[in-house]
Motif scaffolding. Structure first.
Motif, PDB file in Angstrom:
ATOM      1  N   ASP A 155      13.880 -39.758  13.214  1.00 18.45           N
ATOM      2  CA  ASP A 155      14.541 -40.878  12.547  1.00 18.45           C
ATOM      3  C   ASP A 155      15.095 -41.870  13.560  1.00 18.45           C
ATOM      4  OD1 ASP A 155      13.993 -39.861  10.029  1.00 18.45           O
ATOM      5  OD2 ASP A 155      15.880 -38.747   9.918  1.00 18.45           O
ATOM      6  N   GLU A 156      15.632 -41.369  14.654  1.00 17.57           N
ATOM      7  CA  GLU A 156      16.149 -42.258  15.700  1.00 17.57           C
ATOM      8  C   GLU A 156      15.013 -43.049  16.342  1.00 17.57           C
ATOM      9  OE1 GLU A 156      20.125 -40.073  17.411  1.00 17.57           O
ATOM     10  OE2 GLU A 156      18.188 -39.132  17.843  1.00 17.57           O
ATOM     11  N   VAL A 157      13.861 -42.414  16.496  1.00 13.03           N
ATOM     12  CA  VAL A 157      12.700 -43.106  17.045  1.00 13.03           C
ATOM     13  C   VAL A 157      12.255 -44.220  16.104  1.00 13.03           C
ATOM     14  CG1 VAL A 157      10.269 -42.848  17.680  1.00 13.03           C
ATOM     15  CG2 VAL A 157      11.933 -41.130  18.394  1.00 13.03           C
ATOM     16  N   ALA A 158      12.179 -43.934  14.813  1.00 17.32           N
ATOM     17  CA  ALA A 158      11.753 -44.929  13.835  1.00 17.32           C
ATOM     18  C   ALA A 158      12.672 -46.140  13.856  1.00 17.32           C
ATOM     19  CB  ALA A 158      11.721 -44.308  12.443  1.00 17.32           C
ATOM     20  N   GLU A 159      13.979 -45.905  13.991  1.00 20.75           N
ATOM     21  CA  GLU A 159      14.938 -47.012  14.044  1.00 20.75           C
ATOM     22  C   GLU A 159      14.803 -47.788  15.350  1.00 20.75           C
ATOM     23  OE1 GLU A 159      18.306 -49.257  15.193  1.00 20.75           O
ATOM     24  OE2 GLU A 159      17.903 -47.305  16.127  1.00 20.75           O
ATOM     25  N   GLY A 189      -3.800 -43.418  17.346  1.00 18.75           N
ATOM     26  CA  GLY A 189      -2.933 -44.578  17.207  1.00 18.75           C
ATOM     27  C   GLY A 189      -1.601 -44.358  17.882  1.00 18.75           C
ATOM     28  N   HIS A 190      -0.597 -45.150  17.463  1.00 14.02           N
ATOM     29  CA  HIS A 190       0.722 -45.028  18.071  1.00 14.02           C
ATOM     30  C   HIS A 190       1.814 -45.401  17.074  1.00 14.02           C
ATOM     31  CE1 HIS A 190      -0.331 -49.317  18.842  1.00 14.02           C
ATOM     32  NE2 HIS A 190       0.943 -49.516  18.587  1.00 14.02           N
ATOM     33  N   ILE A 191       3.039 -45.128  17.454  1.00 13.87           N
ATOM     34  CA  ILE A 191       4.190 -45.473  16.629  1.00 13.87           C
ATOM     35  C   ILE A 191       4.343 -46.991  16.636  1.00 13.87           C
ATOM     36  CG2 ILE A 191       6.698 -45.278  16.413  1.00 13.87           C
ATOM     37  CD1 ILE A 191       6.427 -42.552  17.884  1.00 13.87           C
ATOM     38  N   PRO A 192       4.343 -47.639  15.493  1.00 15.42           N
ATOM     39  CA  PRO A 192       4.516 -49.095  15.468  1.00 15.42           C
ATOM     40  C   PRO A 192       5.788 -49.512  16.190  1.00 15.42           C
ATOM     41  CG  PRO A 192       3.850 -48.290  13.314  1.00 15.42           C
ATOM     42  CD  PRO A 192       4.170 -47.074  14.138  1.00 15.42           C
ATOM     43  N   GLY A 193       5.637 -50.468  17.081  1.00 17.74           N
ATOM     44  CA  GLY A 193       6.783 -50.950  17.846  1.00 17.74           C
ATOM     45  C   GLY A 193       6.969 -50.284  19.185  1.00 17.74           C
ATOM     46  N   ALA A 194       6.286 -49.147  19.412  1.00 20.47           N
ATOM     47  CA  ALA A 194       6.400 -48.461  20.697  1.00 20.47           C
ATOM     48  C   ALA A 194       5.644 -49.235  21.768  1.00 20.47           C
ATOM     49  CB  ALA A 194       5.860 -47.038  20.600  1.00 20.47           C
ATOM     50  N   LEU A 195       6.175 -49.207  22.973  1.00 21.74           N
ATOM     51  CA  LEU A 195       5.592 -49.918  24.112  1.00 21.74           C
ATOM     52  C   LEU A 195       4.791 -48.936  24.956  1.00 21.74           C
ATOM     53  CD1 LEU A 195       5.570 -52.624  25.748  1.00 21.74           C
ATOM     54  CD2 LEU A 195       7.575 -51.722  26.969  1.00 21.74           C
ATOM     55  N   ASN A 196       3.567 -49.299  25.294  1.00 26.98           N
ATOM     56  CA  ASN A 196       2.716 -48.417  26.096  1.00 26.98           C
ATOM     57  C   ASN A 196       2.968 -48.626  27.588  1.00 26.98           C
ATOM     58  OD1 ASN A 196      -0.814 -47.953  26.750  1.00 26.98           O
ATOM     59  ND2 ASN A 196       0.742 -46.395  26.483  1.00 26.98           N
ATOM     60  N   VAL A 197       3.505 -47.591  28.236  1.00 31.34           N
ATOM     61  CA  VAL A 197       3.716 -47.594  29.689  1.00 31.34           C
ATOM     62  C   VAL A 197       3.153 -46.267  30.210  1.00 31.34           C
ATOM     63  CG1 VAL A 197       5.362 -47.876  31.584  1.00 31.34           C
ATOM     64  CG2 VAL A 197       5.846 -48.914  29.349  1.00 31.34           C
ATOM     65  N   PRO A 198       1.840 -46.194  30.466  1.00 29.56           N
ATOM     66  CA  PRO A 198       1.226 -44.927  30.858  1.00 29.56           C
ATOM     67  C   PRO A 198       1.913 -44.280  32.059  1.00 29.56           C
ATOM     68  CG  PRO A 198      -0.464 -46.533  30.334  1.00 29.56           C
ATOM     69  CD  PRO A 198       0.834 -47.274  30.341  1.00 29.56           C
ATOM     70  N   LEU A 258      14.365 -38.009  25.368  1.00 31.32           N
ATOM     71  CA  LEU A 258      13.028 -37.499  25.069  1.00 31.32           C
ATOM     72  C   LEU A 258      12.858 -37.293  23.569  1.00 31.32           C
ATOM     73  CD1 LEU A 258      10.291 -36.148  25.895  1.00 31.32           C
ATOM     74  CD2 LEU A 258      11.569 -34.003  26.086  1.00 31.32           C
ATOM     75  N   TYR A 259      11.787 -37.834  23.018  1.00 30.63           N
ATOM     76  CA  TYR A 259      11.375 -37.499  21.651  1.00 30.63           C
ATOM     77  C   TYR A 259      10.418 -36.333  21.777  1.00 30.63           C
ATOM     78  CZ  TYR A 259       8.869 -37.840  17.172  1.00 30.63           C
ATOM     79  OH  TYR A 259       8.264 -37.552  15.963  1.00 30.63           O
ATOM     80  N   VAL A 260      10.923 -35.147  21.555  1.00 30.59           N
ATOM     81  CA  VAL A 260      10.166 -33.929  21.831  1.00 30.59           C
ATOM     82  C   VAL A 260       8.915 -33.828  20.969  1.00 30.59           C
ATOM     83  CG1 VAL A 260      10.251 -31.416  21.918  1.00 30.59           C
ATOM     84  CG2 VAL A 260      12.285 -32.737  22.538  1.00 30.59           C
ATOM     85  N   GLY A 261       9.043 -34.109  19.682  1.00 29.95           N
ATOM     86  CA  GLY A 261       7.900 -33.980  18.786  1.00 29.95           C
ATOM     87  C   GLY A 261       6.762 -34.911  19.124  1.00 29.95           C
ATOM     88  N   SER A 262       7.112 -36.088  19.626  1.00 25.73           N
ATOM     89  CA  SER A 262       6.156 -37.079  20.092  1.00 25.73           C
ATOM     90  C   SER A 262       5.062 -37.370  19.064  1.00 25.73           C
ATOM     91  CB  SER A 262       5.582 -36.656  21.439  1.00 25.73           C
ATOM     92  OG  SER A 262       6.554 -36.777  22.469  1.00 25.73           O
ATOM     93  N   TRP A 263       3.905 -37.848  19.546  1.00 23.72           N
ATOM     94  CA  TRP A 263       2.842 -38.251  18.633  1.00 23.72           C
ATOM     95  C   TRP A 263       2.344 -37.085  17.785  1.00 23.72           C
ATOM     96  CZ3 TRP A 263       1.447 -42.268  16.232  1.00 23.72           C
ATOM     97  CH2 TRP A 263       0.182 -42.354  15.613  1.00 23.72           C
ATOM     98  N   SER A 264       2.396 -35.878  18.328  1.00 27.36           N
ATOM     99  CA  SER A 264       1.894 -34.728  17.575  1.00 27.36           C
ATOM    100  C   SER A 264       2.712 -34.472  16.323  1.00 27.36           C
ATOM    101  CB  SER A 264       1.859 -33.476  18.453  1.00 27.36           C
ATOM    102  OG  SER A 264       3.141 -33.148  18.960  1.00 27.36           O
ATOM    103  N   GLU A 265       3.976 -34.832  16.325  1.00 32.04           N
ATOM    104  CA  GLU A 265       4.801 -34.723  15.118  1.00 32.04           C
ATOM    105  C   GLU A 265       4.652 -35.964  14.251  1.00 32.04           C
ATOM    106  OE1 GLU A 265       9.249 -33.328  14.162  1.00 32.04           O
ATOM    107  OE2 GLU A 265       9.186 -35.159  15.371  1.00 32.04           O
ATOM    108  N   TRP A 266       4.842 -37.133  14.852  1.00 34.19           N
ATOM    109  CA  TRP A 266       4.817 -38.389  14.088  1.00 34.19           C
ATOM    110  C   TRP A 266       3.513 -38.526  13.296  1.00 34.19           C
ATOM    111  CZ3 TRP A 266       8.455 -42.467  13.881  1.00 34.19           C
ATOM    112  CH2 TRP A 266       8.004 -43.627  13.244  1.00 34.19           C
TER     113      TRP A 266
END
Length: 278
Positions: A155-159, A189-198, A258-266
């Motif tokens: 939820d914090e990530v979404a906000e 894909g990715h979380i909308p609004g997330a910035l890609n910094v490999p 850290l968002y532990v769940g990351s893309w695998s959860e989202w």
């Protein structure tokens, strides 16, 4: 204590003054460890740094274990709150080494460092490779808090992803972020609004981290006026993201979570997914 240690600094440490951890742990890592590791290094498997899960939609593919289970692991390695722990892997710290570093920091352990450049750097510096398995250490009791600090919920990530005063960083390679490929999870894909910094942008020659000044300059250009405390970092399953958290710490930009769940959860929760780089 800086999160990174150079091979030359490790050579100067007297024998027995640190606990050395070989964290190449995944796949056939135990076999590779037995075939040769830095002398005195104890083996650590990535699976020991995550809880077993039958449902990655709740916590991702590598959810954190309970802190009590982590305390048992630390005790089995002979780690006490006073121990100087040095950890290495063979993936430029992009896998278990940085994750172990982050987990120790997240339970309040201060004296932990990652070997810059990993196993190959040590070999190049003339470290002995051994097939001798160290004797099991005397188990210790490690006091831990009730939870890991420095994490962010879904939820914090979404906000945060849509808050102009915060940043969500996705450290995966661009093709995964853009949804062009997805080798590990169910949806690309990715979380909308997330910035890609490999994460590999943290690295320079020889798979070593850039200097602290270079890292600081790079991340300040990304963060602008946003404080590190308003940054959330994620990857596919909460492991590689720790590489960037380490880089931020090395750069003197402490406080990102850290968002532990990351893309695998989202990606398993029926939430919005973007593929257009925005």
């Amino acid at each position: 204590m800086q999160p990174l240690i150079e091979a030359s600094e490790l050579q100067q440490l007297a024998a027995g003054t640190c606990i050395l951890i070989d964290a190449r742990g995944f796949g056939n890592s135990r076999e590779r460890y037995e075939q040769g590791h830095l002398e005195g290094a104890l083996y650590l498997d990535l699976e020991n740094l995550a809880a077993h899960t039958d449902n990655p939609a709740l916590g991702g593919r590598h959810p954190l274990p309970g802190t009590k289970d982590f305390a048992i692991l630390l005790g089995s390695l002979g780690v006490t709150p006073q121990s100087h722990v040095i950890v290495y892997d063979d993936k430029a710290a992009a896998n278990p080494a940085a994750r172990f570093w982050w987990m120790l920091k997240a339970v309040g352990h201060e004296k932990v460092q990652v070997l810059n450049g990993g196993l190959q750097t040590a070999v190049d510096a003339g470290f002995a490779i051994s097939t001798v398995i160290p004797d099991k250490t005397q188990p210790t009791e490690y006091p831990v808090p009730a939870s890991f600090k420095g994490t962010a919920t879904i939820d914090e990530v979404a906000e945060a992803a849509h808050n102009p005063d915060k940043i969500v960083i996705d450290v995966r390679e661009a093709p995964r972020y853009l949804g062009q490929t997805e080798p590990l999870d169910l949806v690309a894909g990715h979380i909308p609004g997330a910035l890609n910094v490999p994460y590999n942008g943290n690295l320079g020659e020889g798979n070593r981290y850039l200097t602290a000044d270079q890292l600081q300059s790079n991340y300040i250009s990304i963060l602008g006026d946003i404080k590190p405390e308003q940054v959330i970092v994620h990857c596919g399953s909460g492991v590689t993201a720790c590489h960037t958290l380490l880089a931020l710490e090395q750069a003197g930009l402490s406080g990102a979570r850290l968002y532990v769940g990351s893309w695998s959860e989202w990606s398993r929760r029926g939430l919005p997914i973007a593929t257009d780089g925005k």
